[in-house]
Design an enzyme around this catalytic site. Sequence first.
Site, short mmCIF file in Angstrom:
data_model
loop_
_atom_site.label_atom_id
_atom_site.label_comp_id
_atom_site.label_asym_id
_atom_site.label_seq_id
_atom_site.Cartn_x
_atom_site.Cartn_y
_atom_site.Cartn_z
N LYS A 22 -3.50 -6.03 -12.79
CA LYS A 22 -4.42 -5.12 -12.10
C LYS A 22 -3.65 -4.00 -11.40
O LYS A 22 -4.02 -2.83 -11.49
CB LYS A 22 -5.22 -5.93 -11.06
CG LYS A 22 -5.86 -5.08 -9.98
CD LYS A 22 -6.45 -5.92 -8.86
CE LYS A 22 -5.50 -6.40 -7.82
NZ LYS A 22 -5.30 -5.56 -6.64
N ASN A 23 -2.55 -4.35 -10.73
CA ASN A 23 -1.84 -3.35 -9.92
C ASN A 23 -1.01 -2.40 -10.76
O ASN A 23 -0.40 -1.46 -10.23
CB ASN A 23 -0.99 -4.02 -8.85
CG ASN A 23 -1.87 -4.62 -7.75
OD1 ASN A 23 -3.07 -4.34 -7.71
ND2 ASN A 23 -1.28 -5.43 -6.89
N CYS A 117 -8.21 -2.95 7.01
CA CYS A 117 -8.75 -3.88 6.03
C CYS A 117 -8.36 -5.28 6.41
O CYS A 117 -7.64 -5.49 7.37
CB CYS A 117 -8.27 -3.52 4.63
SG CYS A 117 -6.53 -3.84 4.44
N ARG A 122 -2.55 -1.06 7.30
CA ARG A 122 -2.23 -0.40 6.03
C ARG A 122 -2.49 1.11 6.01
O ARG A 122 -3.37 1.60 5.31
CB ARG A 122 -2.98 -1.07 4.87
CG ARG A 122 -2.57 -2.50 4.69
CD ARG A 122 -3.32 -3.17 3.58
NE ARG A 122 -2.83 -2.82 2.26
CZ ARG A 122 -3.41 -3.22 1.14
NH1 ARG A 122 -4.47 -3.96 1.19
NH2 ARG A 122 -2.92 -2.88 -0.02
N ASP A 308 2.01 -11.11 -2.30
CA ASP A 308 0.79 -11.51 -3.02
C ASP A 308 0.82 -12.95 -3.52
O ASP A 308 -0.16 -13.43 -4.08
CB ASP A 308 0.54 -10.55 -4.20
CG ASP A 308 0.14 -9.16 -3.72
OD1 ASP A 308 -0.22 -9.02 -2.54
OD2 ASP A 308 0.20 -8.21 -4.52
N ARG A 400 -12.07 -9.45 -7.68
CA ARG A 400 -11.43 -8.14 -7.65
C ARG A 400 -10.15 -8.13 -8.47
O ARG A 400 -9.76 -7.09 -9.00
CB ARG A 400 -11.09 -7.74 -6.21
CG ARG A 400 -12.32 -7.55 -5.36
CD ARG A 400 -11.95 -6.99 -4.03
NE ARG A 400 -11.13 -5.80 -4.20
CZ ARG A 400 -10.43 -5.25 -3.25
NH1 ARG A 400 -10.45 -5.76 -2.04
NH2 ARG A 400 -9.72 -4.17 -3.48
N1 EPU Z 1 2.78 1.34 4.69
C1 EPU Z 1 2.86 2.27 5.69
N2 EPU Z 1 2.55 3.57 5.39
C2 EPU Z 1 2.17 3.96 4.14
C3 EPU Z 1 2.09 2.99 3.12
C4 EPU Z 1 2.41 1.68 3.43
O1 EPU Z 1 3.20 1.94 6.83
O2 EPU Z 1 1.90 5.14 3.94
C5 EPU Z 1 3.10 -0.06 4.99
C6 EPU Z 1 1.91 -0.98 4.80
O3 EPU Z 1 1.08 -1.01 5.95
C7 EPU Z 1 2.58 -2.31 4.53
C8 EPU Z 1 3.84 -1.90 3.74
O4 EPU Z 1 4.05 -0.52 4.05
O5 EPU Z 1 2.98 -2.89 5.73
C9 EPU Z 1 3.73 -2.07 2.24
O6 EPU Z 1 2.53 -1.50 1.77
P1 EPU Z 1 2.38 -0.88 0.31
O7 EPU Z 1 2.06 0.57 0.45
O8 EPU Z 1 3.52 -1.27 -0.52
O9 EPU Z 1 1.07 -1.62 -0.20
P2 EPU Z 1 0.02 -1.00 -1.18
O10 EPU Z 1 0.69 -0.05 -2.08
O11 EPU Z 1 -1.17 -0.54 -0.43
C10 EPU Z 1 0.33 -2.72 -3.14
C11 EPU Z 1 -0.55 -3.67 -3.88
C12 EPU Z 1 -0.90 -4.84 -2.98
C13 EPU Z 1 0.41 -5.51 -2.55
C14 EPU Z 1 1.33 -4.49 -1.88
C15 EPU Z 1 2.68 -5.05 -1.52
C16 EPU Z 1 -1.71 -2.20 -5.39
C17 EPU Z 1 -2.97 -1.56 -5.81
N3 EPU Z 1 -1.76 -2.97 -4.30
O12 EPU Z 1 -0.42 -2.28 -2.01
O13 EPU Z 1 -1.67 -5.75 -3.76
O14 EPU Z 1 0.14 -6.55 -1.66
O15 EPU Z 1 1.53 -3.37 -2.75
O16 EPU Z 1 3.33 -5.55 -2.62
O17 EPU Z 1 -0.70 -2.05 -6.06
C18 EPU Z 1 -3.18 -7.51 -4.12
O18 EPU Z 1 -3.08 -7.28 -5.33
O19 EPU Z 1 -3.74 -8.53 -3.65
C19 EPU Z 1 -2.61 -6.56 -3.17
C20 EPU Z 1 -2.97 -6.51 -1.88
#
Ligand code: EPU
Length: 436
Positions: A22-23, A117, A122, A308, A400
């Site tokens: 999915k990701n 969320c 996030r 995850d 999801r």
């Molecule tokens: N963060 C910031 N600022 C930003 C972006 C992120 O502070 O601008 C912080 C977040 O709050 C968090 C950390 O950095 O503490 C990592 O967040 P990241 O941006 O890597 O998460 P994401 O890209 O929103 C993706 C996956 C998640 C997975 C995380 C971590 C997708 C669509 N989602 O989320 O997947 O947990 O990376 O590996 O790729 C899931 O599939 O259940 C899921 C939540």
Amino acid sequence: MEKFRIRGGNAIKGRVSISGAKNSALPCMAAAILTAEHVILHNIPYVRDIITMRRLLEDIGAHVLTPELRTHKISAANIEVMTAPYELVKTMRASVLALGPLLARFGKARVSLPGGCAIGARPIDLHLAGFTKMGAEVYLEAGDVVARAPDDGLVGAEFDFEKISVTGTENLMMAGTLARGRTTINNAAREPEVRDLAELLNKMGARVRGAGTPRIEIDGVEALGGAEHTIIPDRIETGTFIVAGAITRGELEIKDCNPEHCNRIIAKLREVGVEIEEVNQSTLHVSAGKKLKAAELTTQAYPAFPTDMQAQYMTLMTQANGRSEITETIFENRFMHASELQRMGARIQIGHDKAIVEGPTKLIGARVQASDLRASASLVLAGLIAEGETTIDRVYHIDRGYEKIETKLKAVGADIERVRESVTSPLSPEEDVAAA
Ligand code: EPU
């Protein structure tokens, strides 16, 4: 509102096939916005987040065809609006992945700001600071992020991420493909999903180097073309089924996966006593081994153990001998499954970023509630071994990101069924702010 009813106690045995990630599918679908030509994606998982991303693409004017099950043929030739509406963004944070491609190709984008969320605050500040550095004007208007590129387009820039962000890396990588000059991302996310996206972008004519390493360089090009690409297998679904086989003392052949992407998951689960054999490049064989033993775990960005899989590991540790300390470093507030597991009899102390599990404990079926995608998976795993009946509410969370999990589990011997509740639930999926 649908729920799962599970009667625990069956060892699961047989063969299961892993779906596409999915990701990886989500950013690859967003990448189709970057070109007027067709992007054909195979191995798209049939999960709710994909349907949401498809709705987003169609909402802005793209055409999405499904010539075959799990194949999407996307044409973004006639994009009419550059806005991802609140209704979609609030159910799926990954909608922010539309920002980079819209801004890069059309010079403007408007995406509702995802709120807090279930798994923490996030923010998307890294994405936005990145677009600003590429010359865009970025501001908030009525709860939406509005971004506008200069008249002559985005300019390449160098970023040093203070935190590793998966979708942040993907968004800036996509924006960089059509920017003038070179974009460099330091401290980039190294997840296989980032690499998969880079592979698709390069097939579309982009010049991305270093994806999968901490430094990614993108040389901007004038325009991107169509491409055909197969999405990688889902490593988190793979890990979840490894745990399912082990925790039920069963035996499972896991097909269509990529063991290489699951290195740390496999290493950790072997450490606690699970027997995992790599049959070939896409098949794993899992059996329970002798006794499970406790071991500490810290979640970290790839290539370390993924956040995850933390919830599923916690359920496994309720059956291990000894005390396991689990530290969650990626998200605050990602222990909501722990209190539900406690209600089933698990002995877990929950701290700010640590949970301590004492095992083994006998789990007893209960009525529990899913709070986010991976939390739901951990409750399903608990239900598989609990004495008596477990009912899991709000299974739309699991829908999801797991393709037909109950069908797959049933086929290998689990006693699980999806049931529809007759009384109206207080929260509909749309009202319940989502996680991934
Ligand atoms: N963060 C910031 N600022 C930003 C972006 C992120 O502070 O601008 C912080 C977040 O709050 C968090 C950390 O950095 O503490 C990592 O967040 P990241 O941006 O890597 O998460 P994401 O890209 O929103 C993706 C996956 C998640 C997975 C995380 C971590 C997708 C669509 N989602 O989320 O997947 O947990 O990376 O590996 O790729 C899931 O599939 O259940 C899921 C939540």
